[in-house]
Design a protein around this motif. Structure first.
Motif, PDB file in Angstrom:
ATOM      1  N   GLU A  32       0.859  -1.180   0.000  1.00 16.86           N
ATOM      2  CA  GLU A  32       0.000   0.000   0.000  1.00 16.86           C
ATOM      3  C   GLU A  32       0.898   1.233   0.000  1.00 16.86           C
TER       4      GLU A  32
ATOM      5  N   ASN B  94      -0.850  -1.151  12.100  1.00 19.30           N
ATOM      6  CA  ASN B  94      -1.120  -1.681  10.752  1.00 19.30           C
ATOM      7  C   ASN B  94      -0.109  -2.769  10.395  1.00 19.30           C
TER       8      ASN B  94
ATOM      9  N   THR C  84      -0.027  -4.850   7.062  1.00 17.41           N
ATOM     10  CA  THR C  84       0.043  -4.159   5.780  1.00 17.41           C
ATOM     11  C   THR C  84       1.488  -3.749   5.500  1.00 17.41           C
TER      12      THR C  84
ATOM     13  N   TYR D 125       4.120  -1.464   3.172  1.00 15.64           N
ATOM     14  CA  TYR D 125       4.015  -0.139   2.564  1.00 15.64           C
ATOM     15  C   TYR D 125       5.163   0.131   1.606  1.00 15.64           C
TER      16      TYR D 125
END
Length: 182
Positions: free
Chosen positions: A102, A138, A141, A143
């Motif tokens: 992400e 998070n 996730t 990045y």
């Protein structure tokens, strides 16, 4: 008569040899093209994974932690053997779309706007500082963020390695930081 010519030729060759042996040593000559780049962009297709495979014992991690921030090591470097004159570059970040990652939200990181390398230096480190609480909240996730240098005040950019994609493997990073226990 023939011996005199041979002596002259040998003497001439000897003098030429002495003349060239007094020339500068090649390794001490200025050479190469002075180009500026991000050293971390030389890793695997401009992708710089955090954490790397380094360990704290070997002191070769590509990040540090302080004041609730993960400081990811980045830098600029100038190639070539010309005199080391100061320079600066602008630093930009852009979202990057990569499968499994992400974009890193702008409000959770700090990156300098520019970096200046003083006279007598070839390189300088700067940091991409990411909020540690954000990563902890998070952890599932991963990045990505693209970091680019532009607008050098001196020298030219090595365009092929003036952009690096910082890939944060969040769970792996937190395991290294927290030692596996939460």
């Amino acid at each position: 008569m023939e011996n005199k010519n041979i002596v002259k030729v040998i003497s001439s060759l000897f003098m030429i040899t002495i003349l060239f042996s007094c020339a500068d040593i090649d390794s001490e000559k200025e050479w190469g093209t002075a180009l500026i780049y991000i050293p971390q962009a030389t890793y695997g297709d401009n992708n710089y994974t955090v954490p790397n495979d380094g360990s704290q014992e070997q002191n070769n991690l590509n990040y540090s932690v302080s004041e609730n921030k993960v400081n990811i090591f980045l830098g600029v470097y100038r190639s070539g053997l010309m005199p080391l004159e100061g320079y600066s570059v602008k630093i930009f970040s852009e979202d990057i779309v990569l499968s499994g990652y992400e974009p890193l939200p702008q409000n959770v990181y700090v990156l300098p706007d520019n970096i200046s390398v003083p006279d007598g230096n070839r390189e300088k480190t700067f940091y991409l500082s990411v909020d540690l609480d954000f990563l902890r909240n998070n952890e599932d996730t991963d990045y990505a963020l693209s970091v680019k240098i532009t607008d050098p005040t001196r020298y030219m950019l090595n365009e092929s390695i003036s952009t690096v994609n910082v890939l944060i493997k969040t769970k792996n990073l937190l395991e290294k930081i927290d030692g596996g226990d939460k």
